[in-house]
Design a protein around this motif. Structure first.
Motif, PDB file in Angstrom:
ATOM      1  N   ARG A  84       0.947  -1.005  -0.007  1.00  0.00           N
ATOM      2  CA  ARG A  84       0.049  -0.021   0.035  1.00  0.00           C
ATOM      3  C   ARG A  84       0.863   1.290  -0.049  1.00  0.00           C
ATOM      4  N   VAL A  85       1.836   1.268   0.790  1.00  0.00           N
ATOM      5  CA  VAL A  85       2.798   2.513   0.993  1.00  0.00           C
ATOM      6  C   VAL A  85       3.633   2.658  -0.690  1.00  0.00           C
ATOM      7  N   ALA A  86       3.801   1.744  -1.158  1.00  0.00           N
ATOM      8  CA  ALA A  86       4.657   1.615  -2.304  1.00  0.00           C
ATOM      9  C   ALA A  86       3.465   1.965  -3.342  1.00  0.00           C
ATOM     10  N   ILE A  87       2.375   1.739  -3.190  1.00  0.00           N
ATOM     11  CA  ILE A  87       1.611   2.234  -4.565  1.00  0.00           C
ATOM     12  C   ILE A  87       1.099   3.667  -4.221  1.00  0.00           C
ATOM     13  N   ILE A  88       0.886   4.139  -3.025  1.00  0.00           N
ATOM     14  CA  ILE A  88       0.532   5.373  -2.852  1.00  0.00           C
ATOM     15  C   ILE A  88       1.694   6.274  -3.089  1.00  0.00           C
ATOM     16  N   THR A  89       3.045   5.861  -2.690  1.00  0.00           N
ATOM     17  CA  THR A  89       4.398   6.656  -2.986  1.00  0.00           C
ATOM     18  C   THR A  89       4.190   6.627  -4.560  1.00  0.00           C
ATOM     19  N   ALA A  90       3.917   5.829  -5.207  1.00  0.00           N
ATOM     20  CA  ALA A  90       3.996   5.692  -6.906  1.00  0.00           C
ATOM     21  C   ALA A  90       2.891   6.635  -7.179  1.00  0.00           C
ATOM     22  N   ALA A  91       1.906   6.865  -6.771  1.00  0.00           N
ATOM     23  CA  ALA A  91       0.695   7.836  -7.001  1.00  0.00           C
ATOM     24  C   ALA A  91       1.098   9.306  -6.880  1.00  0.00           C
ATOM     25  N   ILE A  92       1.811   9.667  -5.801  1.00  0.00           N
ATOM     26  CA  ILE A  92       2.316  10.819  -5.557  1.00  0.00           C
ATOM     27  C   ILE A  92       3.163  11.206  -6.496  1.00  0.00           C
ATOM     28  N   LEU A  93       4.354  10.511  -6.775  1.00  0.00           N
ATOM     29  CA  LEU A  93       5.297  10.616  -7.884  1.00  0.00           C
ATOM     30  C   LEU A  93       4.849  10.757  -9.232  1.00  0.00           C
ATOM     31  N   LEU A  94       3.832  10.044  -9.742  1.00  0.00           N
ATOM     32  CA  LEU A  94       3.166  10.124 -10.912  1.00  0.00           C
ATOM     33  C   LEU A  94       2.405  11.503 -11.129  1.00  0.00           C
ATOM     34  N   ALA A  95       1.448  11.662 -10.124  1.00  0.00           N
ATOM     35  CA  ALA A  95       0.658  13.006 -10.271  1.00  0.00           C
ATOM     36  C   ALA A  95       1.753  14.203 -10.076  1.00  0.00           C
ATOM     37  N   ALA A  96       2.872  14.117  -9.266  1.00  0.00           N
ATOM     38  CA  ALA A  96       3.713  15.227  -9.398  1.00  0.00           C
ATOM     39  C   ALA A  96       4.481  15.408 -10.610  1.00  0.00           C
TER      40      ALA A  96
END
Length: 237
Positions: free
Chosen positions: A80-92
Motif C-alpha cells: 500500500r505504501v509503495a503504490i501510494i508513493t508511486a501515485a504521488i510521484l506520478l501526479a507530481a
C-alpha cells in the motif's frame, strides 16, 4: 479446510483484482506515450526539439531503477505504501511537467523523466507483484494480462490523449492524466489486499493444481538476489 463458498469468493476476488490492476496499468503505461506528448511540447518550445527524444530515455532509466527502490519499500513497509508513493510521484511528475515545462528543457528531464518515470516504475512493480500473489496457479497468465494492459496504454489512452490535444491545451491533458492516474492508484492501494499466506492450499482445496517446491523461490534466494552476479549481468544488459 476452506468451504466451497470461501474458495468461490477468493476466485471472484482475484479476478476483480486482476481487472482492476490491468486498468490501472493502462494509465501507468502512458509513460511510453512520450512521442505523442512530445508533439505539442515541441510546437510550443521549438528550442527543445533536439533534446525531446532524450527525455524518454531518462524516463525509461528511472522506470527501471525505481523498481528496485519500490521492492525495498514493499519489503520494509507494505504494498500500500509503495503504490501510494508511486501515485504521488506520478501526479507530481505530470503536474510539474504541465506547469513547469517553460522553465527549460531540464524540467522535462527532471519532472517527466525522473519523477513521473519513477512513479510508474514503483507502481508497476508493486501492482504486478501484489496481484500475482493471488494467482499461484496461473502466474504466467496473470502477469501476462497485466503487462498487456501496460503495453496497450499508448494505443488506448495515448490515442485519446492525442485527440484531446486538438481540443484543449496540452497542460490540461497532463493534469487530467495526473488526477485520474493518482486516484486510480490510491483506490487500488486501499481496495486490493495481499493474498492469504495459504492461498495455494485454499485453491488446491478447490481443485487447482498445486505448485511444486521447484517452482517456488525461497526467502533466502529473494533476499540475496542483489548479491548475485547473474542479476547484475542481466541488469547491465
Amino acid at each position: 479446510m476452506a468451504t466451497v463458498a470461501e474458495i468461490g469468493s477468493i476466485k471472484k476476488k482475484r479476478v476483480f483484482y486482476l481487472a482492476f490492476a490491468t486498468l490501472t496499468l493502462l494509465v501507468l503505461g502512458l509513460i511510453y506515450a512520450w512521442s505523442i506528448f512530445a508533439s505539442p511540447l515541441g510546437k510550443q518550445f521549438p528550442a527543445y526539439g533536439p533534446l525531446l527524444a532524450q527525455v524518454f530515455q531518462v524516463s525509461m532509466f528511472a522506470f527501471c531503477v525505481s523498481a528496485l527502490f519500490g521492492a525495498q519499500i514493499i519489503k520494509k513497509m507494505s504494498f500500500r505504501v509503495a503504490i501510494i508513493t508511486a501515485a504521488i510521484l506520478l501526479a507530481a511528475g505530470f503536474i510539474l511537467t504541465a506547469f513547469g515545462a517553460g522553465l527549460g528543457v531540464w524540467s522535462l528531464f527532471v519532472f517527466y523523466g525522473i519523477v513521473a518515470g519513477s512513479g510508474c516504475g514503483i507502481g508497476y512493480n508493486a501492482i504486478i507483484s501484489l496481484v500475482n500473489a493471488w494467482f499461484p496457479d496461473k502466474v504466467g497468465f496473470c502477469s501476462g494480462v497485466q503487462m498487456m494492459g501496460f503495453g496497450l496504454a499508448s494505443l488506448v489512452f495515448g490515442s485519446l490523449a492525442n485527440l484531446m490535444f486538438s481540443i484543449v491545451a496540452w497542460q490540461m491533458v497532463f493534469l487530467a492524466i495526473a488526477i485520474v492516474g493518482a486516484c486510480l492508484m490510491v483506490v487500488f492501494a486501499v481496495v486490493v489486499k495481499p493474498a492469504p499466506a495459504n492461498i495455494n492450499e485454499l485453491l488446491c482445496a478447490g481443485g487447482s493444481t498445486k505448485l511444486t517446491l521447484s517452482n517456488k523461490v525461497s526467502p533466502t534466494q529473494s533476499q540475496n538476489i542483489l548479491k548475485t552476479k547473474v542479476f547484475w549481468i542481466y541488469c547491465i544488459w
